[in-house]
Motif scaffolding. Sequence first.
Motif, short mmCIF file in Angstrom:
data_model
loop_
_atom_site.label_atom_id
_atom_site.label_comp_id
_atom_site.label_asym_id
_atom_site.label_seq_id
_atom_site.Cartn_x
_atom_site.Cartn_y
_atom_site.Cartn_z
N VAL A 56 -8.65 6.62 5.71
CA VAL A 56 -8.09 5.40 5.23
C VAL A 56 -7.74 5.36 3.68
O VAL A 56 -6.80 4.81 3.25
N GLU A 106 1.30 3.89 11.68
CA GLU A 106 -0.17 3.59 11.89
C GLU A 106 -0.28 2.83 13.21
O GLU A 106 0.50 2.03 13.22
N ARG A 148 -7.29 2.63 14.58
CA ARG A 148 -8.25 3.09 13.92
C ARG A 148 -8.95 4.28 14.57
O ARG A 148 -9.29 4.07 15.86
N ARG A 194 -7.35 6.07 10.05
CA ARG A 194 -6.17 5.46 10.69
C ARG A 194 -5.45 6.54 11.62
O ARG A 194 -5.30 7.82 11.11
#
Length: 169
Positions: free
Chosen positions: A131, A147, A150, A163
């Motif tokens: 990140v 993106e 996560r 990410r």
Amino acid sequence: MIAYRDATAADGAALATMAAASFTATFGTLYQPHDLATFLGEAFGPAGLPAHAADPRYTIRVATDGAAIIGFAKLGPVVFPGEWHPQAIELHQLYVLDGWHGAGVGPALMDWTIDAARTMGKAEIILSVYVDNHRARRFYERRGFAEIGRYTFMVGDKEDDDRIMRLAL
């Protein structure tokens, strides 16, 4: 002079040494020594990158300066948890040694990555990026990656916030 070629099984040890040096230079200060050593052993030890250099599920392209490996990109099966497009491929690593940043090695390896994935008939490339690795994130975004989620990336016992990014081909 920088040259590019496909990696072979014989490159495994040199790839691992280069990758460990690159990872340590970029992220080494973020981790306790035992966490860093654990990660380097798992990712770049005999069962990690050197084994992948001989595994037909992985394709690795190296950048060399003379006999030295100065960068590489590794494509292979998607290993992130979840459901992925059946024709997805993961960019597991794209590393360039510090002394060659800005020399066009990263862009050349990314061009190869995209071309290779398309040649393989893949529909998308998936990757993860730390990140706070803003330089890498901007690089991927300039190439069209977006993106999509996560991922908890483990470095030893340390949890990092990564990410997941995707490029539709």
